[in-house]
Write a protein that holds these residues in place. Structure first.
Motif, mmCIF file in Angstrom:
data_model
loop_
_atom_site.group_PDB
_atom_site.id
_atom_site.type_symbol
_atom_site.label_atom_id
_atom_site.label_comp_id
_atom_site.label_asym_id
_atom_site.label_seq_id
_atom_site.Cartn_x
_atom_site.Cartn_y
_atom_site.Cartn_z
ATOM 1 N N ASN A 76 -3.020 43.466 4.529
ATOM 2 C CA ASN A 76 -3.244 43.366 3.084
ATOM 3 C C ASN A 76 -2.309 44.288 2.309
ATOM 4 O OD1 ASN A 76 -5.300 41.471 3.372
ATOM 5 N ND2 ASN A 76 -6.896 43.030 3.516
ATOM 6 N N ARG A 78 1.202 42.908 2.335
ATOM 7 C CA ARG A 78 1.297 41.742 1.459
ATOM 8 C C ARG A 78 1.400 42.186 -0.007
ATOM 9 N NH1 ARG A 78 -3.255 39.437 2.603
ATOM 10 N NH2 ARG A 78 -2.430 38.144 4.289
ATOM 11 N N GLY A 109 4.734 41.659 -2.033
ATOM 12 C CA GLY A 109 4.556 40.691 -3.114
ATOM 13 C C GLY A 109 4.977 41.257 -4.450
#
Length: 235
Positions: free
Chosen positions: A43, A46, A50
């Protein structure tokens, strides 16, 4: 380094958890995530990638201990003076900027900083963040900052005046320590600094605001007012 989540997972298998993910352009604790398990890691990676797809992410071993900083000043790759302090409190997160620092002595941190400025041929003010491992007291380098930091102007409180050391190299008289200078730290008694406004934000009733040297820009009322206005939310 870990540019992909697969690289990060491989690093976790080799280094174990917790694992630290660190971006290359972060400051003030940004782009630093302490991952306690695989879900955390995936997580966090990401979210970091991102927010900035081209970001290079490093995977680093987590060292249990106390974070610290060594601020210094150098000329032509020679460390002129340095001061070392432990981060007693940070805010708002463990990876965030320091709110309370305690001066201490550590030759290892000074040697690390001296080696860095020598390799870089560095000129000017700088610092390094380190981790002092709890079990061994070994010092591990976290990052190098090629700029002044809040500790830079406070070395005189511990008998290490960085500005005076630099002034001497350019032919000026040493700076005169202010009237608020405290005795040089000893192993029995550490001088402590509360940084404004971070310690105030961490705990408005913190005893450090009264018992430590509170680094407030009293001599610059416009700056003081601007800082208060920026951090105090209107009722």
């Amino acid at each position: 380094g870990a540019c992909t989540v697969q690289d990060a997972l491989l690093a976790a298998r080799q280094l174990g958890y917790p694992l630290v993910l660190k971006g290359e352009h972060g400051f003030a604790g940004q782009q630093v995530c302490i991952c306690h398990n695989e879900s955390d890691l995936v997580n966090s990676h990401r979210q970091m990638s991102g927010a900035s797809p081209a970001l290079h992410i490093d995977a680093q071993q987590y060292i249990r201990g106390t974070t610290a900083m060594c601020a210094g000043v150098a000329k032509e790759g020679r460390l002129l003076e340095s001061v070392f302090a432990l981060k007693l409190h940070t805010h708002p997160l463990p990876t965030s900027p320091c709110s309370v620092a305690g001066f201490a002595n550590d030759d290892s941190a000074r040697h690390i900083l001296a080696s860095l400025v020598q390799c870089l041929g560095f000129n000017g003010f700088c610092s390094c963040d380190v981790m002092v491992e709890s079990e061994t007291n070994d010092v591990y380098l976290l990052e190098f900052n090629p700029r002044p930091v809040p500790l830079t102007a406070l070395g005189h409180l511990d008998g290490h005046d960085l500005c005076a050391a630099y002034a001497q190299t350019i032919g000026n008289a040493p700076a005169v320590a202010g009237a608020e200078q405290t005795p040089k730290s000893t192993p029995e008694r550490q001088a402590v600094v509360a940084f404004f406004p971070n310690e105030w934000l961490r705990d408005a009733n913190s005893p450090y605001l009264l018992n430590a040297y509170h680094d407030v820009p009293w001599d610059d009322p416009p700056l003081l007012r601007a800082t208060i206005n920026a951090v105090v939310k209107p009722l």
